[in-house]
Design an enzyme around this catalytic site. Structure first.
Site, PDB file in Angstrom:
ATOM      1  N   ASN A 126      33.548  60.474  55.437  1.00 40.62           N
ATOM      2  CA  ASN A 126      32.628  60.020  56.483  1.00 40.62           C
ATOM      3  C   ASN A 126      33.216  58.887  57.309  1.00 40.62           C
ATOM      4  O   ASN A 126      34.060  58.125  56.832  1.00 40.62           O
ATOM      5  CB  ASN A 126      31.322  59.491  55.872  1.00 40.62           C
ATOM      6  CG  ASN A 126      30.459  60.570  55.261  1.00 40.62           C
ATOM      7  OD1 ASN A 126      30.542  61.727  55.642  1.00 40.62           O
ATOM      8  ND2 ASN A 126      29.645  60.184  54.297  1.00 40.62           N
TER       9      ASN A 126
ATOM     10  N   ALA B  59      36.041  60.184  49.838  1.00 37.57           N
ATOM     11  CA  ALA B  59      37.181  59.452  50.387  1.00 37.57           C
ATOM     12  C   ALA B  59      37.330  58.090  49.721  1.00 37.57           C
ATOM     13  O   ALA B  59      38.443  57.656  49.410  1.00 37.57           O
ATOM     14  CB  ALA B  59      37.015  59.294  51.900  1.00 37.57           C
ATOM     15  N   ASN B  60      36.217  57.401  49.500  1.00 38.15           N
ATOM     16  CA  ASN B  60      36.274  56.091  48.855  1.00 38.15           C
ATOM     17  C   ASN B  60      36.879  56.192  47.457  1.00 38.15           C
ATOM     18  O   ASN B  60      37.694  55.347  47.056  1.00 38.15           O
ATOM     19  CB  ASN B  60      34.874  55.482  48.745  1.00 38.15           C
ATOM     20  CG  ASN B  60      34.258  55.144  50.090  1.00 38.15           C
ATOM     21  OD1 ASN B  60      34.921  55.167  51.124  1.00 38.15           O
ATOM     22  ND2 ASN B  60      32.971  54.843  50.082  1.00 38.15           N
TER      23      ASN B  60
ATOM     24  N   GLY C 250      24.364  47.243  37.884  1.00 39.41           N
ATOM     25  CA  GLY C 250      24.579  46.124  38.785  1.00 39.41           C
ATOM     26  C   GLY C 250      25.035  44.882  38.035  1.00 39.41           C
ATOM     27  O   GLY C 250      25.998  44.916  37.259  1.00 39.41           O
TER      28      GLY C 250
ATOM     29  N   ILE D 266      28.752  48.730  49.222  1.00 38.11           N
ATOM     30  CA  ILE D 266      28.877  50.151  49.593  1.00 38.11           C
ATOM     31  C   ILE D 266      29.947  50.859  48.776  1.00 38.11           C
ATOM     32  O   ILE D 266      29.730  51.943  48.241  1.00 38.11           O
ATOM     33  CB  ILE D 266      29.171  50.299  51.096  1.00 38.11           C
ATOM     34  CG1 ILE D 266      28.001  49.764  51.920  1.00 38.11           C
ATOM     35  CG2 ILE D 266      29.429  51.766  51.450  1.00 38.11           C
ATOM     36  CD1 ILE D 266      28.305  49.642  53.400  1.00 38.11           C
TER      37      ILE D 266
ATOM     38  N   ASP E  26      31.950  53.498  43.989  1.00 37.97           N
ATOM     39  CA  ASP E  26      33.056  54.457  44.088  1.00 37.97           C
ATOM     40  C   ASP E  26      34.312  53.924  43.418  1.00 37.97           C
ATOM     41  O   ASP E  26      35.028  54.664  42.735  1.00 37.97           O
ATOM     42  CB  ASP E  26      33.322  54.788  45.559  1.00 37.97           C
ATOM     43  CG  ASP E  26      32.133  55.470  46.220  1.00 37.97           C
ATOM     44  OD1 ASP E  26      31.464  56.279  45.546  1.00 37.97           O
ATOM     45  OD2 ASP E  26      31.868  55.189  47.399  1.00 37.97           O
TER      46      ASP E  26
ATOM     47  N   ALA F 160      35.625  45.119  44.284  1.00 39.38           N
ATOM     48  CA  ALA F 160      35.153  45.884  45.438  1.00 39.38           C
ATOM     49  C   ALA F 160      33.947  45.233  46.088  1.00 39.38           C
ATOM     50  O   ALA F 160      33.818  45.202  47.314  1.00 39.38           O
ATOM     51  CB  ALA F 160      34.822  47.318  45.006  1.00 39.38           C
TER      52      ALA F 160
END
Length: 290
Positions: A15, A46-47, A201, A228, A232, A262
């Site tokens: 994306n 993709a991530n 989290g 975000i 991933d 990340a």
């Protein structure tokens, strides 16, 4: 324990992320001003592929983009990260997938995904080797994921996001399912799955075998810039750590550390250290705790 990271093939979404950063997320019907706009490569597939290569693995991605400027940019970005893009299909009739994202000052986000070309590709002509680890998500059509599960003969993983009901055949094939705590609650069938990793989290992560909690690891404390791409990066790291022979607790701790890096990076495809550096850090912490 292997010092060579396994080859990973990611079957998943590619994306363009369009991100608006604001002080707070809007409520229903509300307009929030003062945002800052940026565009960057994204998509869960993709991530995860980019994270795998930055962690030191050999990775390829199977997916699709549109025949447009965004698609060319996404493929160039993946290639630049070291991902093999040979099996990325360019579709003339579809636009490249796009995610519209609003992020607040604490890193929390709201996301709407417009799949575009991600809904238009198949696995025709794609082969999986017996030593390849295949990693899928659910931002592509479920039949594509089902076909990948049937074709893959090696270690098969699904990051079951976004959450949806999963066919029994698919769950039975999964060697590992990765979800966050909300997705775990939304997919009741995961309670019977052979192996499920759940992220919580700031409360860390845990591993479940057939619904029984068998391992856990605390989260690392970090200043949040963007959540975000964190999940991933966690997925890629966990798969690589497990496939390298680390036990559940160590693999979870390593993946938590990667996810923390990340979270502290504003990019959906953040810069990461090599996996062995995170393994060494986790080992040092474990020794210090003795």
């Amino acid at each position: 324990m292997s010092t060579r990271l396994p080859a990973v093939t990611v079957v998943g979404s590619i994306n363009l992320d369009i991100i608006a950063t604001t002080d707070r997320l809007p409520t229903a019907g509300e307009t929030v001003g003062g945002g800052v706009l940026q565009q960057q490569p994204g998509g869960k597939g993709a991530n995860q592929a980019a994270a795998a290569t930055r962690l030191g693995a050999s990775a390829r991605i199977v997916g699709a983009v549109g025949n447009d400027a965004s698609g060319r940019l996404m493929v160039a970005s993946l290639s630049g990260a070291g991902v093999d893009t040979t099996d990325v299909t360019v579709l003339d009739g579809d636009a490249t997938g796009t995610a519209l994202i609003v992020v607040d000052r604490d890193g929390e986000n709201q996301i709407v995904v417009c799949p575009g070309a991600n809904s238009g590709f198949s696995l025709g002509g794609v082969a999986f080797g017996p030593d390849e680890t295949v990693l899928c998500q659910l931002e592509v059509d479920l039949p594509v994921v089902m076909e990948a599960a049937r074709q893959a003969s090696g270690f098969f993983v699904i990051n079951a996001a976004p959450a949806m009901d999963l066919p029994a055949e698919l769950l039975e094939r999964c060697d590992l399912v990765i979800v966050n705590e909300t997705e775990y609650e939304l997919i009741p069938a995961l309670a019977a799955a052979k192996l499920v990793a759940v992220t919580y989290g700031k409360d860390g992560s845990a591993m479940f075998e057939h619904g029984r909690r068998v391992a856990e690891a605390p989260a690392s404390s970090v200043t949040v810039a963007n959540t975000i791409g964190a999940g991933d990066a966690f997925c890629a790291a966990l798969v690589l750590a497990l496939r390298s022979g680390h036990d559940y607790s160590t693999a979870l701790a390593v993946a938590n550390a990667v996810g923390a890096d990340a979270v502290g990076d504003a990019s959906s495809q953040p810069a990461l250290a090599r996996l062995e550096e995170y393994v060494a850090t986790v080992a040092a912490v474990e020794v210090a705790a003795l």
